[in-house]
Enzyme design. Structure first.
Site, PDB file in Angstrom:
ATOM      1  N   ASP A  59      -5.497 -72.251  -2.621  1.00 23.08           N
ATOM      2  CA  ASP A  59      -6.539 -72.654  -1.679  1.00 23.08           C
ATOM      3  C   ASP A  59      -7.847 -72.119  -2.228  1.00 23.08           C
ATOM      4  OD1 ASP A  59      -8.361 -72.982   0.358  1.00 23.08           O
ATOM      5  OD2 ASP A  59      -7.091 -72.151   1.930  1.00 23.08           O
ATOM      6  N   ASN A  86     -10.868 -80.164  -9.098  1.00 17.27           N
ATOM      7  CA  ASN A  86     -10.771 -81.428  -8.376  1.00 17.27           C
ATOM      8  C   ASN A  86     -10.808 -81.262  -6.854  1.00 17.27           C
ATOM      9  OD1 ASN A  86      -9.837 -84.365  -7.985  1.00 17.27           O
ATOM     10  ND2 ASN A  86      -8.158 -83.201  -7.060  1.00 17.27           N
ATOM     11  N   TYR A 163     -22.087 -83.334   2.389  1.00 20.76           N
ATOM     12  CA  TYR A 163     -21.279 -83.507   1.169  1.00 20.76           C
ATOM     13  C   TYR A 163     -22.145 -83.619  -0.081  1.00 20.76           C
ATOM     14  CZ  TYR A 163     -18.199 -85.738  -2.236  1.00 20.76           C
ATOM     15  OH  TYR A 163     -17.490 -86.050  -3.375  1.00 20.76           O
ATOM     16  N   LYS A 167     -22.324 -81.331  -3.931  1.00 25.96           N
ATOM     17  CA  LYS A 167     -22.113 -81.809  -5.296  1.00 25.96           C
ATOM     18  C   LYS A 167     -23.346 -81.567  -6.165  1.00 25.96           C
ATOM     19  CE  LYS A 167     -17.873 -83.183  -4.946  1.00 25.96           C
ATOM     20  NZ  LYS A 167     -16.786 -82.480  -5.677  1.00 25.96           N
ATOM     21  N   THR A 198      -9.126 -93.881  -1.686  1.00 28.07           N
ATOM     22  CA  THR A 198      -8.263 -92.741  -1.378  1.00 28.07           C
ATOM     23  C   THR A 198      -8.431 -92.348   0.088  1.00 28.07           C
ATOM     24  OG1 THR A 198      -9.922 -91.038  -1.869  1.00 28.07           O
ATOM     25  CG2 THR A 198      -8.588 -91.816  -3.731  1.00 28.07           C
TER      26      THR A 198
END
Length: 245
Positions: A59, A86, A163, A167, A198
């Site tokens: 984790d 990832n 989000y 990144k 996904t």
């Protein structure tokens, strides 16, 4: 046999990346927050004849979990050739810069940014023992400040105040890490796998996990003359792959 650790590898792009690296002859450590799900994924791969895979409880948002994973893998190998960061979460929607809560920001950054730093620092010693260590940051073109400020970019209307900055921060860490490792055998790059269908995006993507994994492992397998400190999105730039930060 070369070794690789992939975080968040029990499903989707991470699992397919593991499959393709196994097909390249790697021993793959399949990092999974839920060990049972990781073991199920490893069993699935073994059923396909890909035997050199092992699930590891990992984790990335938990210090103790990362340290335990480092101890476990360190007892099995003296070197790590590839690290693919990832694991990531999107933080849920909506993501307004005005109304998104601080808990929402903190949760996403804990995984998408701080989690990467935890893993890199924990496994750096093992990576350093590889003759050609490779670190791949699974990023997103949505984290590009240049593209996000360009009204002509096809995803310009798709904003996410939680989000996307996670990144962007990951991209800056990639630049700094690659710079610190200049002159060594390390190669460190950020890769956008593309808009892939996904669970992460509610299966709204247009690309396949097979395409995504192929793009990621391309930079896990680059040779000594390959790039470092670069940002790649073959979906955005099919010619050279490189995109602006």
């Amino acid at each position: 046999m070369k070794t690789a650790l992939i975080t968040g590898a029990n499903k989707s792009i991470g699992l397919e990346t593991a499959r393709q690296l196994l097909q390249q002859g790697f021993q793959v450590y399949l990092g999974s927050r839920d060990l049972d799900k990781g073991r199920e994924a490893a069993a699935q791969l073994k059923a396909q004849g890909l035997q050199h895979v092992e699930a590891i409880q990992l984790d990335v948002s938990d210090d103790d979990s990362v340290r335990a994973a480092r101890t476990t893998i360190g007892a099995k190998t003296t070197a790590l050739d590839v690290l693919i960061n990832n694991a990531g979460i999107n933080g849920g929607m909506p993501q307004s810069p005005i109304s998104a809560g601080m808990d929402q920001f903190k949760k996403v950054f804990e995984t998408n940014y701080f989690g990467v730093i935890r893993v890199v620092q924990a496994f750096f010693g093992l990576l350093r023992e590889s003759p050609q260590p490779r670190i791949v940051m699974v990023s997103s073109s949505a984290g590009s400040l240049t593209l996000q400020s360009d009204p002509t970019w096809k995803y310009y209307q798709h904003k996410g105040a939680v989000y996307h900055p996670s990144k962007s921060a990951l991209n800056m860490y990639t630049i700094d890490l690659a710079f610190e490792l200049l002159g060594t055998s390390f190669k460190v790059n950020a890769v956008d796998p593309g808009f892939i269908k996904t669970d992460f995006n509610g299966h709204r993507g247009t690309g396949s996990v097979e395409e995504a994994a192929k793009r990621i492992i391309k930079y896990a397998l680059i040779g000594p003359e390959g790039p470092t400190g670069k940002f790649f999105s073959e979906e955005t730039n099919p010619e050279t792959g490189e995109i602006p930060w």
